[in-house]
Scaffold this motif. Structure first.
Motif, PDB file in Angstrom:
ATOM      1  N   LEU A 140       6.293 -19.119  10.937  1.00 50.63           N
ATOM      2  CA  LEU A 140       7.182 -19.198   9.776  1.00 50.63           C
ATOM      3  C   LEU A 140       6.672 -18.274   8.672  1.00 50.63           C
ATOM      4  CD1 LEU A 140       7.778 -23.055   9.788  1.00 50.63           C
ATOM      5  CD2 LEU A 140       8.996 -21.262  11.041  1.00 50.63           C
ATOM      6  N   LYS A 141       6.752 -16.979   8.962  1.00 47.00           N
ATOM      7  CA  LYS A 141       6.136 -15.985   8.078  1.00 47.00           C
ATOM      8  C   LYS A 141       7.002 -15.653   6.865  1.00 47.00           C
ATOM      9  CE  LYS A 141       5.971 -13.307  11.655  1.00 47.00           C
ATOM     10  NZ  LYS A 141       5.771 -12.185  12.593  1.00 47.00           N
ATOM     11  N   THR A 142       8.300 -15.896   6.962  1.00 46.15           N
ATOM     12  CA  THR A 142       9.197 -15.533   5.864  1.00 46.15           C
ATOM     13  C   THR A 142      10.142 -16.690   5.563  1.00 46.15           C
ATOM     14  OG1 THR A 142      10.906 -14.649   7.345  1.00 46.15           O
ATOM     15  CG2 THR A 142       9.162 -13.122   6.643  1.00 46.15           C
ATOM     16  N   ARG A 143      10.836 -16.582   4.426  1.00 45.83           N
ATOM     17  CA  ARG A 143      11.799 -17.609   4.046  1.00 45.83           C
ATOM     18  C   ARG A 143      12.926 -17.696   5.065  1.00 45.83           C
ATOM     19  NH1 ARG A 143      16.606 -17.536   1.199  1.00 45.83           N
ATOM     20  NH2 ARG A 143      16.401 -15.284   0.966  1.00 45.83           N
ATOM     21  N   GLN A 144      13.353 -16.540   5.586  1.00 45.76           N
ATOM     22  CA  GLN A 144      14.442 -16.549   6.572  1.00 45.76           C
ATOM     23  C   GLN A 144      14.041 -17.310   7.836  1.00 45.76           C
ATOM     24  OE1 GLN A 144      13.377 -13.874   4.890  1.00 45.76           O
ATOM     25  NE2 GLN A 144      14.999 -12.350   4.571  1.00 45.76           N
ATOM     26  N   LEU A 146      11.813 -19.652   8.069  1.00 43.70           N
ATOM     27  CA  LEU A 146      11.736 -21.065   7.737  1.00 43.70           C
ATOM     28  C   LEU A 146      13.126 -21.701   7.761  1.00 43.70           C
ATOM     29  CD1 LEU A 146      10.203 -23.567   6.765  1.00 43.70           C
ATOM     30  CD2 LEU A 146      10.445 -22.711   4.420  1.00 43.70           C
ATOM     31  N   LEU A 147      14.130 -20.992   7.233  1.00 47.08           N
ATOM     32  CA  LEU A 147      15.497 -21.515   7.223  1.00 47.08           C
ATOM     33  C   LEU A 147      16.064 -21.608   8.644  1.00 47.08           C
ATOM     34  CD1 LEU A 147      16.984 -19.684   4.103  1.00 47.08           C
ATOM     35  CD2 LEU A 147      16.406 -22.111   4.325  1.00 47.08           C
ATOM     36  N   GLN A 183      23.176 -13.116   5.209  1.00 49.66           N
ATOM     37  CA  GLN A 183      23.041 -14.562   5.344  1.00 49.66           C
ATOM     38  C   GLN A 183      24.339 -15.227   5.763  1.00 49.66           C
ATOM     39  OE1 GLN A 183      21.119 -16.340   2.020  1.00 49.66           O
ATOM     40  NE2 GLN A 183      21.345 -18.412   2.774  1.00 49.66           N
TER      41      GLN A 183
END
Length: 389
Positions: A140-144, A146-147, A183
């Motif tokens: 989970l390296k980025t916000r994307q 994680l989402l 998105q």
């Protein structure tokens, strides 16, 4: 010259049989042992080449340490080396796990064994949490990402989406979103796909071909750590087909942890429980065969795959989705292990074992086999003290 291939095959067999026997500690430990043997001691590969192979294993499905063994064998002794190294690395774990499966089927329900299994289950939960923590930090390296993981958790936990579909869907959506940066495309695709896909199957029989097909599918899409296997087993064998009980799944994971070699040898144990010796053979072949084919077929394509932004995005999203599946499974296993049907509704001894084992695994990196053994002894101690729910 004629003796050269045979001598190399013999060297590969000796090395990977040894690693298969002493290989406790999971894929990271296995790969460290291989690096020490093939780079430092034997100098079959340079460190740079070894790292290239390690990177390549993340581009294809299957257990990383097993595929590293297959890669090394392929490079050192060709097609026969590929087979010899892979089989020799897997074989000790399969044999040991098969013996444990026989013991479990014949003696696992006896009162003398029940305390041992009672202690082991919360330790297994702790081991999964420890693995999940390490994987999540990398995946989970980025916000994307994680989402994407959160979306997969929601679709799997509440939408009852099949685990294989969830993994591939997460990868495809991530590829579109991460490469295009849009998105809205991600959200629309998630809603459409979540609405249309329905993969539930109900069956009461366990034909060998269906058992083999299940493990073949899992072996073909299993990205990342072998711990992700738990999510597929929970969703498929426990919830979808009902071939396995929750307790049997926990016991199978414990045996996989307690034995050396790849965690995927858990398939041998489960296959035996479901359909005896034929089931163990079919399940083992199904889970491991894809790794041999992927290594052989995709090896020449690896430089191109690594250079592709689309492939990198797909793999990043698949890894994030795999972590999401592990989160869902951890929640379900935690409820099954720690929650009681009557007052006080929480098994406090199991909770204490799980918390203490988690601390030992995360903070002090205690080997999973020692956690399993220690928790089993606590289970026996609880029997003598008269505490067993």
């Amino acid at each position: 010259m004629n003796n050269l291939p045979f001598s190399r095959l013999k060297e590969l067999a000796k090395l990977f049989l040894k690693l298969g026997i002493i290989g406790f500690g999971g894929p990271v430990a296995h790969i460290a042992m291989m690096e020490d043997e093939v780079v430092k001691r034997r100098q079959w590969l340079t460190r740079e080449h070894f790292l290239d192979l390690l990177g390549a294993t993340n581009l294809i499905p299957g257990p990383n340490s097993t595929e590293m063994a297959i890669h090394v064998g392929y490079i050192y002794a060709g097609w026969l080396g590929l087979i010899v190294s892979g089989v020799c690395f897997i074989l000790p774990a399969v044999i040991i796990t098969g013996v444990f499966a026989w013991i479990y089927v014949n003696y696992g329900t006896l009162p003398q064994v029940a305390p041992l299994l009672y202690g082991i289950k919360p330790a297994v939960l702790a081991i999964i949490i420890s693995a999940l923590w390490g994987l999540a930090k990398k995946a989970l390296k980025t916000r994307q990402l994680l989402l994407i993981a959160l979306a997969v958790v929601i679709l799997t936990l509440f939408g009852k989406l099949n685990e294989v579909i969830a993994l591939l869907l997460g990868g495809l959506l991530g590829m579109l979103w991460l490469c295009r940066g849009n998105q809205s495309n991600f959200v629309i695709a998630a809603l459409i796909t979540g609405t249309v896909i329905n993969t539930s199957v109900t069956t009461l029989s366990v034909p060998l071909w269906q058992l083999g097909w299940f493990f073949l599918k899992v072996g073909s899409v299993l990205f990342g750590s072998g711990y992700v296997l738990v999510a597929f087993l929970q969703g498929g064998l426990v919830q979808e087909y009902g071939w396995l009980t929750q307790q049997q799944l926990l016991d199978a994971i414990a045996i996989g942890q307690f034995t050396p070699g790849p965690l995927l040898s858990t398939a041998t144990f489960i296959g035996y429980i479901i359909a005896g010796v034929p089931g163990s053979i079919v399940a083992t072949l199904g889970i491991f065969l894809p790794s041999f084919f992927f290594v052989a077929a995709l090896n020449p394509l690896i430089p191109r795959l690594r250079a592709s932004a689309w492939t990198r995005a797909f793999l990043d999203a698949v890894n994030a989705s795999a972590v999401a599946l592990m989160v869902v499974t951890t929640i379900q296993l935690g409820i099954a292990t720690l929650i009681l049907a009557q007052v006080p509704y929480v098994d406090f001894l199991s909770l204490a074992i799980a918390l203490f084992s988690t601390i030992l695994a995360l903070r002090f990196r205690i080997n999973a086999a020692w956690l399993i053994l220690g928790s089993a002894l606590i289970g026996y101690g609880a029997l003598f003290l008269g505490y067993l729910p």
